[in-house]
Design a protein around this motif. Sequence first.
Motif, PDB file in Angstrom:
ATOM      1  N   ILE A   3      54.035  31.463  46.255  1.00 24.13           N
ATOM      2  CA  ILE A   3      53.706  32.524  45.741  1.00 24.13           C
ATOM      3  C   ILE A   3      52.484  33.146  46.225  1.00 24.13           C
ATOM      4  O   ILE A   3      51.972  34.206  46.411  1.00 24.13           O
ATOM      5  CB  ILE A   3      54.665  33.152  44.621  1.00 24.13           C
ATOM      6  N   ALA A   4      51.569  32.286  45.718  1.00 21.85           N
ATOM      7  CA  ALA A   4      50.104  32.741  45.767  1.00 21.85           C
ATOM      8  C   ALA A   4      49.432  31.212  45.863  1.00 21.85           C
ATOM      9  O   ALA A   4      49.755  30.148  45.573  1.00 21.85           O
ATOM     10  CB  ALA A   4      49.764  33.478  44.512  1.00 21.85           C
ATOM     11  N   THR A   5      48.195  31.322  46.504  1.00 19.80           N
ATOM     12  CA  THR A   5      47.357  30.200  46.728  1.00 19.80           C
ATOM     13  C   THR A   5      46.076  30.497  45.780  1.00 19.80           C
ATOM     14  O   THR A   5      45.478  31.554  45.789  1.00 19.80           O
ATOM     15  CB  THR A   5      46.869  30.172  47.926  1.00 19.80           C
ATOM     16  N   ALA A   6      45.858  29.233  45.007  1.00 21.81           N
ATOM     17  CA  ALA A   6      44.747  29.494  43.926  1.00 21.81           C
ATOM     18  C   ALA A   6      43.409  29.149  45.026  1.00 21.81           C
ATOM     19  O   ALA A   6      43.415  28.557  45.781  1.00 21.81           O
ATOM     20  CB  ALA A   6      44.865  28.529  43.072  1.00 21.81           C
ATOM     21  N   GLN A  17      25.311  36.472  27.971  1.00 16.63           N
ATOM     22  CA  GLN A  17      26.891  36.957  28.417  1.00 16.63           C
ATOM     23  C   GLN A  17      27.765  35.793  27.956  1.00 16.63           C
ATOM     24  O   GLN A  17      28.966  35.898  28.022  1.00 16.63           O
ATOM     25  CB  GLN A  17      26.948  36.875  29.806  1.00 16.63           C
ATOM     26  N   ALA A  18      27.320  34.692  27.373  1.00 15.22           N
ATOM     27  CA  ALA A  18      28.185  33.426  26.925  1.00 15.22           C
ATOM     28  C   ALA A  18      28.915  34.032  25.671  1.00 15.22           C
ATOM     29  O   ALA A  18      28.571  34.665  24.808  1.00 15.22           O
ATOM     30  CB  ALA A  18      27.391  32.336  26.482  1.00 15.22           C
ATOM     31  N   ALA A  19      30.123  33.810  25.808  1.00  7.47           N
ATOM     32  CA  ALA A  19      31.049  34.381  24.949  1.00  7.47           C
ATOM     33  C   ALA A  19      32.467  33.540  24.977  1.00  7.47           C
ATOM     34  O   ALA A  19      32.808  33.000  26.090  1.00  7.47           O
ATOM     35  CB  ALA A  19      31.333  35.858  24.732  1.00  7.47           C
ATOM     36  N   THR A  20      33.471  33.809  24.081  1.00  4.04           N
ATOM     37  CA  THR A  20      34.966  33.518  24.082  1.00  4.04           C
ATOM     38  C   THR A  20      35.757  34.785  24.464  1.00  4.04           C
ATOM     39  O   THR A  20      35.211  35.856  24.079  1.00  4.04           O
ATOM     40  CB  THR A  20      35.226  32.708  22.852  1.00  4.04           C
ATOM     41  N   GLY A  21      37.086  34.400  24.917  1.00  2.00           N
ATOM     42  CA  GLY A  21      37.817  35.655  25.145  1.00  2.00           C
ATOM     43  C   GLY A  21      37.905  36.339  26.319  1.00  2.00           C
ATOM     44  O   GLY A  21      38.353  37.370  26.425  1.00  2.00           O
ATOM     45  N   TYR A  22      37.259  35.776  27.339  1.00  2.00           N
ATOM     46  CA  TYR A  22      37.446  36.306  28.577  1.00  2.00           C
ATOM     47  C   TYR A  22      38.612  35.846  29.140  1.00  2.00           C
ATOM     48  O   TYR A  22      39.420  35.030  28.946  1.00  2.00           O
ATOM     49  CB  TYR A  22      36.097  35.482  29.644  1.00  2.00           C
ATOM     50  N   THR A  23      39.128  36.863  30.105  1.00  3.28           N
ATOM     51  CA  THR A  23      40.419  36.724  30.873  1.00  3.28           C
ATOM     52  C   THR A  23      40.025  37.364  32.340  1.00  3.28           C
ATOM     53  O   THR A  23      38.991  37.822  32.665  1.00  3.28           O
ATOM     54  CB  THR A  23      41.548  37.546  30.302  1.00  3.28           C
ATOM     55  N   ILE A  24      40.765  36.544  33.155  1.00  4.92           N
ATOM     56  CA  ILE A  24      40.877  37.154  34.626  1.00  4.92           C
ATOM     57  C   ILE A  24      42.181  37.834  34.931  1.00  4.92           C
ATOM     58  O   ILE A  24      43.329  37.697  34.586  1.00  4.92           O
ATOM     59  CB  ILE A  24      40.869  36.030  35.698  1.00  4.92           C
ATOM     60  N   THR A  25      42.025  39.125  35.390  1.00  2.00           N
ATOM     61  CA  THR A  25      43.067  39.604  35.745  1.00  2.00           C
ATOM     62  C   THR A  25      43.435  39.754  37.206  1.00  2.00           C
ATOM     63  O   THR A  25      42.282  39.969  37.930  1.00  2.00           O
ATOM     64  CB  THR A  25      43.001  41.276  35.395  1.00  2.00           C
ATOM     65  N   TYR A  26      44.524  39.513  37.903  1.00  2.00           N
ATOM     66  CA  TYR A  26      44.770  39.260  39.058  1.00  2.00           C
ATOM     67  C   TYR A  26      46.064  40.444  39.324  1.00  2.00           C
ATOM     68  O   TYR A  26      46.785  40.734  38.591  1.00  2.00           O
ATOM     69  CB  TYR A  26      45.252  37.926  39.535  1.00  2.00           C
ATOM     70  N   SER A  27      45.776  41.032  40.583  1.00  2.00           N
ATOM     71  CA  SER A  27      46.636  41.884  41.062  1.00  2.00           C
ATOM     72  C   SER A  27      46.816  41.957  42.649  1.00  2.00           C
ATOM     73  O   SER A  27      45.869  41.517  43.306  1.00  2.00           O
ATOM     74  CB  SER A  27      46.322  43.390  40.562  1.00  2.00           C
ATOM     75  N   LYS A  28      47.805  42.533  43.142  1.00  2.00           N
ATOM     76  CA  LYS A  28      48.098  42.936  44.374  1.00  2.00           C
ATOM     77  C   LYS A  28      49.135  43.855  44.648  1.00  2.00           C
ATOM     78  O   LYS A  28      50.012  44.048  44.021  1.00  2.00           O
ATOM     79  CB  LYS A  28      48.784  41.373  45.024  1.00  2.00           C
ATOM     80  N   GLY A  30      51.777  46.220  45.082  1.00  2.00           N
ATOM     81  CA  GLY A  30      53.430  45.896  45.584  1.00  2.00           C
ATOM     82  C   GLY A  30      53.727  44.739  44.528  1.00  2.00           C
ATOM     83  O   GLY A  30      54.915  44.321  44.648  1.00  2.00           O
ATOM     84  N   LEU A  31      52.907  44.160  43.948  1.00  2.29           N
ATOM     85  CA  LEU A  31      53.149  42.749  43.108  1.00  2.29           C
ATOM     86  C   LEU A  31      52.911  43.376  41.478  1.00  2.29           C
ATOM     87  O   LEU A  31      52.056  44.092  41.216  1.00  2.29           O
ATOM     88  CB  LEU A  31      52.476  41.482  43.313  1.00  2.29           C
ATOM     89  N   VAL A  32      53.572  42.514  40.545  1.00  2.00           N
ATOM     90  CA  VAL A  32      53.186  42.615  39.487  1.00  2.00           C
ATOM     91  C   VAL A  32      51.921  42.041  39.116  1.00  2.00           C
ATOM     92  O   VAL A  32      51.695  40.970  39.439  1.00  2.00           O
ATOM     93  CB  VAL A  32      54.343  41.976  38.382  1.00  2.00           C
ATOM     94  N   SER A  33      50.987  42.687  38.308  1.00  3.37           N
ATOM     95  CA  SER A  33      49.454  42.124  37.878  1.00  3.37           C
ATOM     96  C   SER A  33      49.783  41.227  36.670  1.00  3.37           C
ATOM     97  O   SER A  33      50.582  41.266  36.038  1.00  3.37           O
ATOM     98  CB  SER A  33      48.645  43.068  37.786  1.00  3.37           C
ATOM     99  N   GLY A  34      48.882  40.402  36.405  1.00  2.00           N
ATOM    100  CA  GLY A  34      48.781  39.454  35.224  1.00  2.00           C
ATOM    101  C   GLY A  34      47.382  39.147  34.843  1.00  2.00           C
ATOM    102  O   GLY A  34      46.540  39.474  35.562  1.00  2.00           O
ATOM    103  N   ASP A  35      47.508  38.439  33.477  1.00  2.00           N
ATOM    104  CA  ASP A  35      46.342  38.246  33.052  1.00  2.00           C
ATOM    105  C   ASP A  35      46.174  36.585  32.873  1.00  2.00           C
ATOM    106  O   ASP A  35      47.191  36.054  32.692  1.00  2.00           O
ATOM    107  CB  ASP A  35      45.798  38.856  31.848  1.00  2.00           C
ATOM    108  N   SER A  36      45.041  35.975  33.056  1.00  2.00           N
ATOM    109  CA  SER A  36      44.822  34.590  32.879  1.00  2.00           C
ATOM    110  C   SER A  36      44.988  34.344  31.245  1.00  2.00           C
ATOM    111  O   SER A  36      44.687  35.157  30.433  1.00  2.00           O
ATOM    112  CB  SER A  36      43.617  33.974  33.472  1.00  2.00           C
ATOM    113  N   ALA A  37      45.048  33.084  30.922  1.00  2.00           N
ATOM    114  CA  ALA A  37      44.919  32.586  29.511  1.00  2.00           C
ATOM    115  C   ALA A  37      43.318  32.970  29.193  1.00  2.00           C
ATOM    116  O   ALA A  37      42.422  33.015  30.166  1.00  2.00           O
ATOM    117  CB  ALA A  37      45.201  31.099  29.251  1.00  2.00           C
ATOM    118  N   SER A  38      42.915  33.302  27.636  1.00  2.00           N
ATOM    119  CA  SER A  38      41.599  33.677  27.359  1.00  2.00           C
ATOM    120  C   SER A  38      40.844  32.187  27.704  1.00  2.00           C
ATOM    121  O   SER A  38      41.413  31.053  27.312  1.00  2.00           O
ATOM    122  CB  SER A  38      41.737  33.882  25.884  1.00  2.00           C
TER     123      SER A  38
END
Length: 161
Positions: A3-6, A17-28, A30-38
């Motif tokens: 389905i996807a290639t990393a 900029q160092a901190a916790t709680g960052y996430t990566i949002t991925y989208s394409k 025609g597909l459902v987008s999602g977020d990575s774990a924190s």
Amino acid sequence: MVIATAVALALAATAAQAATGYTITYSKAGLVSGDSASFAVTPGDATKLAIHSGAPTSGNVMVPLSPSFVINTVDPEGNTDTTVSETGTVSVAYASGTTAGVVDSSGTNTVDVVNGVATFDNIVLKGKTGDYTFTFSHSGSYTAVTSDAVTLNPGAAVLLK
């Protein structure tokens, strides 16, 4: 079915900029987008030495340079690695200019690293006036750094002939 290639992803951040709680949002489309774990972003480990801003540009013979040379252990992004406190020392030597002496008030050319910082607060130059550069190196594995030119001016007269 694939389905996807990393892909490889590298994040570079400044210490601010160092901190916790960052996430990566991925989208394409025609597909459902999602977020990575924190996850957390932190500065990397030190790999080299850097001269802190505000280094001296000139000084007088036999007078301690002011301001002091402050040498930081930094990561590839230029962040000071404050976890570096070790028995290793940073030393100073002439990189260019006429031969002269470089000593601090205790007669040595080395300073301990404390919280990622080595401060040369008593460098006294003796010898001929002119422009000099200095190389700061570590007794361990950090890449050395060379200063911009420092102009050595005549000191106060001490002997009348």
